[in-house]
Design a protein around this motif. Structure first.
Motif, PDB file in Angstrom:
ATOM      1  N   VAL A 142      15.205  -8.834  69.831  1.00  0.00           N
ATOM      2  CA  VAL A 142      15.327  -7.447  70.312  1.00  0.00           C
ATOM      3  C   VAL A 142      14.075  -7.017  71.060  1.00  0.00           C
ATOM      4  CG1 VAL A 142      15.498  -5.036  69.543  1.00  0.00           C
ATOM      5  CG2 VAL A 142      17.031  -6.750  68.606  1.00  0.00           C
ATOM      6  N   ARG A 143      12.956  -7.664  70.754  1.00  0.00           N
ATOM      7  CA  ARG A 143      11.692  -7.311  71.416  1.00  0.00           C
ATOM      8  C   ARG A 143      11.800  -7.423  72.933  1.00  0.00           C
ATOM      9  NH1 ARG A 143       6.311  -6.582  70.730  1.00  0.00           N
ATOM     10  NH2 ARG A 143       4.892  -7.625  72.177  1.00  0.00           N
ATOM     11  N   GLY A 144      12.739  -8.212  73.432  1.00  0.00           N
ATOM     12  CA  GLY A 144      12.883  -8.371  74.876  1.00  0.00           C
ATOM     13  C   GLY A 144      13.849  -7.396  75.520  1.00  0.00           C
ATOM     14  N   TRP A 145      14.095  -6.262  74.883  1.00  0.00           N
ATOM     15  CA  TRP A 145      15.111  -5.314  75.383  1.00  0.00           C
ATOM     16  C   TRP A 145      14.814  -4.783  76.787  1.00  0.00           C
ATOM     17  CZ3 TRP A 145      13.488  -0.396  76.632  1.00  0.00           C
ATOM     18  CH2 TRP A 145      12.264   0.022  76.097  1.00  0.00           C
ATOM     19  N   ALA A 146      13.545  -4.776  77.187  1.00  0.00           N
ATOM     20  CA  ALA A 146      13.200  -4.216  78.497  1.00  0.00           C
ATOM     21  C   ALA A 146      13.305  -5.225  79.632  1.00  0.00           C
ATOM     22  CB  ALA A 146      11.781  -3.645  78.457  1.00  0.00           C
ATOM     23  N   ILE A 147      13.590  -6.491  79.323  1.00  0.00           N
ATOM     24  CA  ILE A 147      13.628  -7.521  80.367  1.00  0.00           C
ATOM     25  C   ILE A 147      14.656  -7.209  81.460  1.00  0.00           C
ATOM     26  CG2 ILE A 147      14.107  -9.968  80.832  1.00  0.00           C
ATOM     27  CD1 ILE A 147      12.992 -10.556  78.012  1.00  0.00           C
ATOM     28  N   PRO A 148      15.894  -6.813  81.123  1.00  0.00           N
ATOM     29  CA  PRO A 148      16.865  -6.551  82.196  1.00  0.00           C
ATOM     30  C   PRO A 148      16.777  -5.149  82.787  1.00  0.00           C
ATOM     31  CG  PRO A 148      17.949  -6.341  80.080  1.00  0.00           C
ATOM     32  CD  PRO A 148      16.529  -6.746  79.790  1.00  0.00           C
ATOM     33  N   ALA A 149      15.721  -4.391  82.460  1.00  0.00           N
ATOM     34  CA  ALA A 149      15.646  -3.002  82.916  1.00  0.00           C
ATOM     35  C   ALA A 149      15.128  -2.864  84.341  1.00  0.00           C
ATOM     36  CB  ALA A 149      14.754  -2.187  81.964  1.00  0.00           C
ATOM     37  N   ALA A 150      14.409  -3.877  84.856  1.00  0.00           N
ATOM     38  CA  ALA A 150      13.702  -3.724  86.128  1.00  0.00           C
ATOM     39  C   ALA A 150      14.450  -4.348  87.298  1.00  0.00           C
ATOM     40  CB  ALA A 150      12.312  -4.329  86.017  1.00  0.00           C
ATOM     41  N   THR A 151      14.205  -3.792  88.482  1.00  0.00           N
ATOM     42  CA  THR A 151      14.741  -4.319  89.737  1.00  0.00           C
ATOM     43  C   THR A 151      13.597  -4.889  90.565  1.00  0.00           C
ATOM     44  OG1 THR A 151      16.598  -2.776  89.835  1.00  0.00           O
ATOM     45  CG2 THR A 151      15.870  -3.712  91.918  1.00  0.00           C
ATOM     46  N   ASP A 152      13.800  -6.046  91.168  1.00  0.00           N
ATOM     47  CA  ASP A 152      12.781  -6.648  92.016  1.00  0.00           C
ATOM     48  C   ASP A 152      12.884  -6.077  93.425  1.00  0.00           C
ATOM     49  OD1 ASP A 152      11.771  -8.839  93.991  1.00  0.00           O
ATOM     50  OD2 ASP A 152      10.906  -9.365  92.063  1.00  0.00           O
ATOM     51  N   ILE A 153      11.864  -5.315  93.831  1.00  0.00           N
ATOM     52  CA  ILE A 153      11.910  -4.644  95.132  1.00  0.00           C
ATOM     53  C   ILE A 153      11.959  -5.655  96.272  1.00  0.00           C
ATOM     54  CG2 ILE A 153      10.664  -3.109  96.694  1.00  0.00           C
ATOM     55  CD1 ILE A 153       9.500  -1.689  94.328  1.00  0.00           C
ATOM     56  N   ALA A 154      11.027  -6.618  96.262  1.00  0.00           N
ATOM     57  CA  ALA A 154      10.924  -7.550  97.389  1.00  0.00           C
ATOM     58  C   ALA A 154      12.201  -8.360  97.559  1.00  0.00           C
ATOM     59  CB  ALA A 154       9.726  -8.482  97.182  1.00  0.00           C
ATOM     60  N   SER A 385       7.040 -10.292  76.129  1.00  0.00           N
ATOM     61  CA  SER A 385       7.917 -10.197  74.967  1.00  0.00           C
ATOM     62  C   SER A 385       7.827 -11.425  74.078  1.00  0.00           C
ATOM     63  CB  SER A 385       9.372 -10.018  75.418  1.00  0.00           C
ATOM     64  OG  SER A 385       9.535  -8.844  76.186  1.00  0.00           O
ATOM     65  N   PHE A 386       7.822 -12.625  74.682  1.00  0.00           N
ATOM     66  CA  PHE A 386       7.952 -13.850  73.894  1.00  0.00           C
ATOM     67  C   PHE A 386       6.777 -14.809  74.013  1.00  0.00           C
ATOM     68  CE2 PHE A 386      12.388 -12.589  75.032  1.00  0.00           C
ATOM     69  CZ  PHE A 386      12.770 -12.175  73.771  1.00  0.00           C
ATOM     70  N   GLY A 387       5.906 -14.580  74.989  1.00  0.00           N
ATOM     71  CA  GLY A 387       4.761 -15.461  75.140  1.00  0.00           C
ATOM     72  C   GLY A 387       5.049 -16.602  76.104  1.00  0.00           C
TER      73      GLY A 387
END
Length: 448
Positions: A142-154, A385-387
């Motif tokens: 669950v610690r990785g919950w923010a991984i799919p939150a971002a969009t890659d601008i470039a 999140s995971f190292g």
């Protein structure tokens, strides 16, 4: 006595058309980001091939090679230098771009800003909720919950530039704003969630160079009589000291990049001193640092972060069967469009906002799918999140690459069809009946 019908306030459009100058500016950004996006993909592919070749040991030895100055906690591996150091340049530009949008761009008007900002929040929250629902049984996952939150601008802008040459400018502005706000949300998450061991002394010391940086940036003409092109030579060393102190405090140093970006003054129009005064400091910094970010910093980070030993088809299947990978793929490919389109629909349903007459909901769906490309920031959050080098991080890398590719292909399919549609009708539109160089559609509502 004649009666007067009250004038109804204009409803904000979803997405807003934007001013003609804003459309031209976004078009210029798209052209520049295309090269950066190509380099990003190329370096990631090189890393993947190298990490899965007979010479894979040399790749991981290079990534893990350490160098630096230990007393300031700067004895880092090359991979960590790329994530902590080079990405600070990227996030400096994110801070600059966001400030420019809200100070001098179309988004300084709240009625125009509220829809893409709300869509960005929905586009970050829904993928996170999907990820958590998939990995609820494992507190570590669950610690990785923010991984799919971002969009890659470039990456996203590069795809849009390649397939969307005739798409309305409103879609481009919407995507750029969405991605910038999205990354700001990700940075806030990094600063709050992934910062656990804070050392107060270096963080307090960091306030000194940040304050000096802000003062000199705002008053550089008064203090030195310098032109903007020369001011960065003085500000850059101060910024490096601020970055090093933030890093030593335990906070992620990319936060320093965003903070320093916000201190740069952004002009609403022409620089003080008249037409001959030249560009402002923000314009000079964007001109100097965007090529460094898009052409070097982000591709180098991608090179050191995207390399993962997949282990053939069996390893690939094993990685994608991991719940953390399933959560990331579902979050990026499904959660992003559901969050963005769903939030935008709610804004249209329950506020005065309405869809721009020149667009269809299918256009917005295409852009929302494109926002599912979560490459740079997602890789960074995965490492936090995971190292670096952990099995979960390797599986997440495979998931991020897979999801970004799927999102790009799905978006390209929809937007490619829509691009051909707009190209066909473009010739039938009256582009410049007033012969003033500005298309008529941008003259509407300006008054006579």
């Amino acid at each position: 006595m004649a009666s007067h019908t009250p004038v109804q306030p204009m409803k904000p459009r979803i997405p807003g058309r934007g001013s003609y100058s804003e459309v031209l500016r976004i078009g210029e950004i798209l052209r520049k980001e295309t090269v950066g996006g190509i380099l990003l993909v190329a370096t990631a592919l090189i890393a993947l091939v190298w990490a899965n070749s007979p010479a894979s040991d040399s790749y991981f030895a290079l990534r893990d090679f350490k160098d630096g100055y230990e007393p300031w906690h700067l004895e880092l591996s090359l991979g960590a230098w790329a994530a902590d150091g080079l990405l600070a340049i990227f996030f400096f530009l994110v801070g600059l771009e966001l400030k420019r949008e809200f100070v001098a761009g179309d988004l300084r008007q709240p009625r125009k800003a509220m829809v893409p900002v709300a869509a960005a929040v929905g586009g970050a929250a829904v993928p996170a909720l999907i990820y958590v629902s998939v990995n609820w049984a494992s507190p570590e996952a669950v610690r990785g919950w923010a991984i799919p939150a971002a969009t890659d601008i470039a990456f996203a802008l590069a795809v849009l530039a390649v397939i969307g040459s005739h798409l309305p400018g409103a879609l481009r502005i919407f995507l750029l704003t969405l991605a910038v706000v999205d990354d700001l949300i990700a940075i806030a998450i990094i600063a709050v969630v992934y910062t656990s061991d804070i050392h107060a002394q270096p963080l307090l010391f960091a306030l000194v160079p940040v304050a000096a940086y802000a003062l000199l940036a705002q008053k550089y003409r008064r203090f030195f009589g310098l032109k903007p092109a020369a001011a960065w030579l003085i500000l850059l060393p101060i910024g490096i000291v601020a970055w090093a102190l933030v890093h030593a405090s335990g906070a992620h140093p990319t936060v320093a990049g965003v903070v320093l970006g916000f201190t740069i003054p952004v002009l609403r129009s022409q620089a003080p001193g008249g037409p001959g005064a030249g560009p402002g400091l923000a314009e000079v910094f964007v001109h100097r640092f965007r090529p460094v970010s898009a052409g070097f910093a982000v591709p180098v980070f991608a090179f050191f972060s995207a390399g993962v030993a997949i282990g053939g088809f069996e390893g690939f299947a094993s990685a994608l069967s991991d719940p953390v990978a399933v959560g990331v793929i579902a979050g990026l490919v499904l959660g992003k469009p559901v969050g963005i389109v769903g939030t935008t629909w709610l804004m249209a349903r329950f506020t005065r906002a309405q869809m721009d007459a020149s667009l269809k909901w299918i256009d917005l769906l295409g852009v929302a799918l494109l926002a599912g490309i979560g490459f740079t920031v997602s890789l960074l959050v995965a490492e936090l999140s995971f190292g670096l080098g952990s099995a979960a991080n390797d599986h997440v890398k495979v998931a991020i690459l897979t999801a970004s590719l799927l999102a790009a292909l799905l978006a390209a399919g929809i937007l490619g069809v829509r691009n051909r549609h707009y190209r066909r009708i473009e010739a039938d539109e009256q582009v410049d009946a007033n012969q003033d160089g500005v298309p008529d559609v941008y003259d509407q509502g300006r008054g006579s």
